[in-house]
Design an enzyme around this catalytic site. Structure first.
Site, PDB file in Angstrom:
ATOM      1  N   ASP A  29       0.835  -1.200   0.000  1.00 34.10           N
ATOM      2  CA  ASP A  29       0.000   0.000   0.000  1.00 34.10           C
ATOM      3  C   ASP A  29       0.870   1.249   0.000  1.00 34.10           C
ATOM      4  OD1 ASP A  29       0.184   1.244   2.799  1.00 34.10           O
ATOM      5  OD2 ASP A  29      -0.304  -0.823   3.307  1.00 34.10           O
ATOM      6  N   GLU A  30       0.250   2.371  -0.272  1.00 37.66           N
ATOM      7  CA  GLU A  30       0.979   3.622  -0.488  1.00 37.66           C
ATOM      8  C   GLU A  30       1.890   3.983   0.679  1.00 37.66           C
ATOM      9  OE1 GLU A  30      -0.039   8.267  -1.789  1.00 37.66           O
ATOM     10  OE2 GLU A  30      -1.651   6.879  -1.210  1.00 37.66           O
TER      11      GLU A  30
END
Length: 211
Positions: free
Chosen positions: A66-67
């Site tokens: 994820d980011e």
């Protein structure tokens, strides 16, 4: 039983497409695990993998981070290999800095499986390996955008999964009362992050062989 696999860095493989290309990268904090987005807002405000290197056409990420997570991400031009790697139950190891001093009881719960939300439903995670680290691991400096309180206690764990639901490690540690502050993936099978720095790229060869 999940079949055990060993990931071997080699020069040739009959299980992969001829002339397939593979990379490992250190995905930095704040970057999406994709090359583009069709969302107009994301196009202008998000960072994408393509800024790290001039990758050849057809390269795709194997799985996701994820980011706000960082560390080891594999890229390949072989769609079949990507599918095998995502569905073989290969180990993925993470280093997680947690908010608070995690307890042995919480570690046991992580190992046995906890209930998290996934696709709008409750999901019980598979048994995994988790261990409290006695010392802070040697990692690149954390992004200054991470909100890590300097005056609050924190702890580090090593957690190893054979599955990869969306934001799974973060959801698991939150479920036992210790939210994740920083998350770094450092191993997939026997492919390690090693000394890569955030944003660095290294071309490798991958061979998936049953033990």
């Amino acid at each position: 039983n999940v079949i055990d696999f060993i990931w071997v860095i080699s020069l040739t493989s009959h299980q992969m497409e001829v002339d397939a290309i593979h990379y490992k990268i250190y995905k930095p904090f704040g970057m999406l695990s994709q090359f583009h987005s069709n969302a107009p807002r994301e196009k202008h405000k998000k960072r994408f993998l393509g800024e790290l290197f001039d990758f050849p056409e057809g390269i795709m990420p194997v799985g996701r981070l994820d980011e706000k997570s960082e560390g080891l991400l594999l890229l390949t031009s072989d769609g079949k290999l990507s599918y095998e790697m995502n569905n073989s139950g290969v180990e993925k190891e993470y280093l997680a800095q947690l908010d608070g001093s995690i307890t042995a009881d919480a570690i046991e719960k992580l190992c046995n499986g906890v209930t998290i939300g996934f696709n709008g439903e409750l999901y019980i995670t598979k048994p995994c390996k988790a261990k409290i680290l006695d010392a802070k691991p040697q990692l690149p400096a954390a992004s200054n955008k991470l909100r890590i309180g300097r005056h609050r206690p924190s702890s580090w764990i090593r957690i190893t999964l054979t599955e990869g639901k969306f934001r799974q490690v973060r959801k698991m540690t939150a479920a036992v009362g210790f939210p994740t502050l920083r998350l770094v993936r450092n191993r997939i099978g026997n492919i390690h992050l090693n000394d890569l720095s955030p944003g660095q790229t290294e071309r490798i060869s991958i061979d998936l062989r049953p033990i």
